[in-house]
Motif scaffolding. Structure first.
Motif, PDB file in Angstrom:
ATOM      1  N   GLN A 227       0.832  -1.201   0.000  1.00 41.39           N
ATOM      2  CA  GLN A 227       0.000   0.000   0.000  1.00 41.39           C
ATOM      3  C   GLN A 227       0.868   1.252   0.000  1.00 41.39           C
ATOM      4  O   GLN A 227       0.581   2.220  -0.715  1.00 41.39           O
ATOM      5  CB  GLN A 227      -0.939  -0.017   1.216  1.00 41.39           C
ATOM      6  N   HIS A 228       1.940   1.224   0.772  1.00 45.65           N
ATOM      7  CA  HIS A 228       2.859   2.358   0.818  1.00 45.65           C
ATOM      8  C   HIS A 228       3.504   2.569  -0.551  1.00 45.65           C
ATOM      9  O   HIS A 228       3.605   3.696  -1.034  1.00 45.65           O
ATOM     10  CB  HIS A 228       3.927   2.127   1.893  1.00 45.65           C
ATOM     11  N   SER A 229       3.941   1.484  -1.168  1.00 43.80           N
ATOM     12  CA  SER A 229       4.551   1.581  -2.498  1.00 43.80           C
ATOM     13  C   SER A 229       3.567   2.150  -3.512  1.00 43.80           C
ATOM     14  O   SER A 229       3.952   2.945  -4.373  1.00 43.80           O
ATOM     15  CB  SER A 229       5.041   0.206  -2.958  1.00 43.80           C
ATOM     16  N   ALA A 230       2.306   1.750  -3.408  1.00 42.58           N
ATOM     17  CA  ALA A 230       1.294   2.263  -4.335  1.00 42.58           C
ATOM     18  C   ALA A 230       1.127   3.777  -4.158  1.00 42.58           C
ATOM     19  O   ALA A 230       1.050   4.514  -5.146  1.00 42.58           O
ATOM     20  CB  ALA A 230      -0.039   1.557  -4.121  1.00 42.58           C
ATOM     21  N   LEU A 231       1.099   4.238  -2.904  1.00 44.31           N
ATOM     22  CA  LEU A 231       1.013   5.683  -2.665  1.00 44.31           C
ATOM     23  C   LEU A 231       2.222   6.406  -3.240  1.00 44.31           C
ATOM     24  O   LEU A 231       2.095   7.450  -3.876  1.00 44.31           O
ATOM     25  CB  LEU A 231       0.921   5.974  -1.164  1.00 44.31           C
ATOM     26  N   GLN A 232       3.399   5.841  -3.021  1.00 45.53           N
ATOM     27  CA  GLN A 232       4.621   6.486  -3.508  1.00 45.53           C
ATOM     28  C   GLN A 232       4.649   6.509  -5.042  1.00 45.53           C
ATOM     29  O   GLN A 232       5.065   7.500  -5.635  1.00 45.53           O
ATOM     30  CB  GLN A 232       5.860   5.777  -2.963  1.00 45.53           C
ATOM     31  N   GLU A 233       4.196   5.424  -5.675  1.00 46.67           N
ATOM     32  CA  GLU A 233       4.149   5.400  -7.143  1.00 46.67           C
ATOM     33  C   GLU A 233       3.195   6.461  -7.679  1.00 46.67           C
ATOM     34  O   GLU A 233       3.474   7.093  -8.699  1.00 46.67           O
ATOM     35  CB  GLU A 233       3.753   4.015  -7.636  1.00 46.67           C
TER      36      GLU A 233
END
Length: 167
Positions: free
Chosen positions: A112-118
């Motif tokens: 989820q964090h990676s998705a936000l950062q992307e």
């Protein structure tokens, strides 16, 4: 097991003595399992008490050797026949399964964090990039995701963020 081989969990439970396996549950990576880890215990709980007639399907697990893996192999049939052995190992197997469930939850936080950062990285304007970057940073801090490379937007000024958005 040699690099790239899959530990056959349908027929046995393994206690890893040395080496590392990549482990996934229902297609979601839980990361590496190393010495002291148990592989294949999920099926014992899914099929143990009710003979596999439960309303929930057994989880799909895969463990692939990253390097040479040495392990103690406990044939599933032997465990199911020997109640004393199964009872003695029940606590170990339950603890291993609980650790995997907890790791799965942690893996979701990272995804989820990676998705936000992307989303922040792909924003087309500086304001959106800053808002999404801040949301990713706060989410990462809240869930103790402390990799500084995930928080690129933090260290940028508006001009740098605009340059990224324009590219």
């Amino acid at each position: 097991f040699e690099h790239g081989e899959t530990l056959e969990q349908e027929t046995a439970v393994y206690l890893i003595a040395s080496g590392v396996c990549d482990f996934s549950l229902n297609g979601c990576s839980l990361g590496p399992l190393g010495p002291g880890s148990v592989v294949g215990e999920e099926e014992l709980f899914a099929h143990g008490a009710n003979g596999g007639r439960g309303s929930h399907p057994a989880p799909s697990t895969v463990a692939v050797a990253q390097n040479t893996v040495r392990c103690l192999c406990l044939p599933r049939e032997q465990l199911q026949r020997n109640g004393q052995l199964m009872e003695a190992l029940q606590e170990v197997f339950a603890a291993a399964l609980a650790a995997k469930v907890i790791a799965l939850s942690g893996g979701l936080f990272i995804l989820q964090h990676s998705a936000l950062q992307e989303l922040a990285d792909g924003a087309t304007d500086a304001e959106t990039a800053a808002i999404l970057g801040e949301a990713a940073r706060e989410y990462g801090l809240r869930h103790e995701i402390a990799k500084p490379d995930y928080h690129v937007i933090d260290s940028m000024d508006e001009e740098d963020a605009s340059a990224i958005a324009d590219s």
